[in-house]
Design a protein around this motif. Sequence first.
Motif, PDB file in Angstrom:
ATOM      1  N   LYS A   1    -101.841  33.186  -2.187  1.00 60.16           N
ATOM      2  CA  LYS A   1    -102.410  32.332  -0.839  1.00 60.16           C
ATOM      3  C   LYS A   1    -102.606  30.989  -1.296  1.00 60.16           C
TER       4      LYS A   1
ATOM      5  N   GLU B   1    -100.372  26.647   4.399  1.00 57.47           N
ATOM      6  CA  GLU B   1    -100.294  28.014   4.431  1.00 57.47           C
ATOM      7  C   GLU B   1     -98.996  28.321   5.095  1.00 57.47           C
TER       8      GLU B   1
ATOM      9  N   SER C   1     -85.609  32.192   6.141  1.00 56.39           N
ATOM     10  CA  SER C   1     -86.814  31.774   5.778  1.00 56.39           C
ATOM     11  C   SER C   1     -87.984  32.226   6.745  1.00 56.39           C
TER      12      SER C   1
ATOM     13  N   ASN D   1     -96.117  27.472   2.838  1.00 56.95           N
ATOM     14  CA  ASN D   1     -96.117  28.250   1.624  1.00 56.95           C
ATOM     15  C   ASN D   1     -95.618  29.671   1.872  1.00 56.95           C
ATOM     16  N   ASP D   2     -96.025  30.348   3.164  1.00 60.14           N
ATOM     17  CA  ASP D   2     -95.661  31.446   3.679  1.00 60.14           C
ATOM     18  C   ASP D   2     -94.001  31.714   3.700  1.00 60.14           C
ATOM     19  N   ARG D   3     -93.531  30.495   4.007  1.00 61.51           N
ATOM     20  CA  ARG D   3     -92.317  30.474   4.656  1.00 61.51           C
ATOM     21  C   ARG D   3     -91.256  30.252   3.413  1.00 61.51           C
ATOM     22  N   TYR D   4     -91.764  29.295   2.273  1.00 62.15           N
ATOM     23  CA  TYR D   4     -90.922  28.813   1.321  1.00 62.15           C
ATOM     24  C   TYR D   4     -91.415  29.238  -0.268  1.00 62.15           C
ATOM     25  N   GLN D   5     -92.438  30.156  -0.052  1.00 59.54           N
ATOM     26  CA  GLN D   5     -92.738  30.901  -1.291  1.00 59.54           C
ATOM     27  C   GLN D   5     -93.019  29.902  -2.307  1.00 59.54           C
TER      28      GLN D   5
ATOM     29  N   LYS E   1     -85.314  37.057   4.999  1.00 55.71           N
ATOM     30  CA  LYS E   1     -85.445  36.180   3.898  1.00 55.71           C
ATOM     31  C   LYS E   1     -84.292  35.117   3.709  1.00 55.71           C
TER      32      LYS E   1
ATOM     33  N   THR F   1     -91.213  34.626   7.768  1.00 58.39           N
ATOM     34  CA  THR F   1     -92.092  35.679   7.064  1.00 58.39           C
ATOM     35  C   THR F   1     -92.526  36.654   8.264  1.00 58.39           C
TER      36      THR F   1
ATOM     37  N   GLU G   1     -97.575  31.147  -5.891  1.00 56.49           N
ATOM     38  CA  GLU G   1     -97.714  32.497  -5.766  1.00 56.49           C
ATOM     39  C   GLU G   1     -99.184  32.657  -5.279  1.00 56.49           C
TER      40      GLU G   1
END
Length: 384
Positions: free
Chosen positions: A52, A40, A191, A43-47, A188, A193, A50
């Motif tokens: 969660k 999580e 990196s 993924n939150d940091r590097y997107q 952004k 969030t 899409e």
Amino acid sequence: MYKKYVVALVIFMCSVWAEDVPKVVASIDSLKISRHELAELLNDRYQLLEGKVKRDKSAEYEVINSLQKRVVLAALEELITLRLTKSKLTKLKVKCVPKEYVEEAKRAEKPFFTMYAKWGLSNPISFLDSLSKILKGDKKLNDKYGPAVKNLSLKFRLSVEDRKEILKIWSAVEKSSLHGKARMHVFKHHSITMKNFKTRVKVNAMLRKYIIQNKSNKDIQEIMDKESFPLSGGIIRLSHILFFTIDPVSKKELPAEEQKKLYQKMIKMKKKIVSGGNFEKMAEKYSDDETTKYKNGDLGFVPRWGMFAKEIIEVAYKSKKDEIKGPIKTEFGYHLIKVTDVKKGKDLPTSELREKAIERYVAMKKEKILKKWYGDAKITRFFR
């Protein structure tokens, strides 16, 4: 055929890397950090995905496999630090009011705004494009600064005055109603969030409060007495000559006998320089630091805290201009140093100097407290 083989090999290597990551990735005493929490955060940091991350192996592995192992391990250490610190502070019953969180957020985001501006001066086209987009959020500010931003973006080469103008506009945006919009661009770029930023702010605000509640006025006064030069904005320019004591290929320490020879060689070099030899020419001829040797060993202006090896900075800030000090041992090797310039800071009132000394005290205590908590806790990492 060759491309198919490479793709298959990469997929196979990723699946092997994924299998190394268990469901529980670390434990701190009785606390557990799950693979899902790690995925999580990443993924939150590097997107990478899409929305969660789903609580299943395939989604978690997909995120983790998308990144280099060192990036994943760095994120794991960040989670360990946050969970450990929060756990300790909760047990100590440290609580903050909303105002303290807001103040900590301002302190935490300030260096990122500064770094973004420095990056912007090196990448003016991208920076001015961001400024243009940000300014559209406020008609009055856009009318005031928009034309200047447009003119600056059309220039082939920016002058010193142009760069000052860009920083002036950025400073105005930072202090305006567009601060939040500017923060989105800054975060952004780095990196960061908002979710992760808020978590860190909460923990750091609690830790700061704990330190301030238990502060030592004697220690703060000592910092004011010993560090008044850098606290008031004073800074030095430094040059060095470096002899590596690590093998540049294997990154391993050289044998003790070889290190001893390098030390003795540097002692002889120092005697020559003190007797009238030219430090700059010696740096160009003998230094192992390829980035500075052809600039007379110049490291530029170096701050008192945060960027350079402590062993060097501690000695440098106690040295006089043109004084030669060393050999000084760091993780890289032996250094001879020379202070080439000294810039004095401002004459600050005692109250302002004390505030800066408190900030320095908090930073020092944070480091010591976290080191102790790490040492006291039973931390287990289940993959490396």
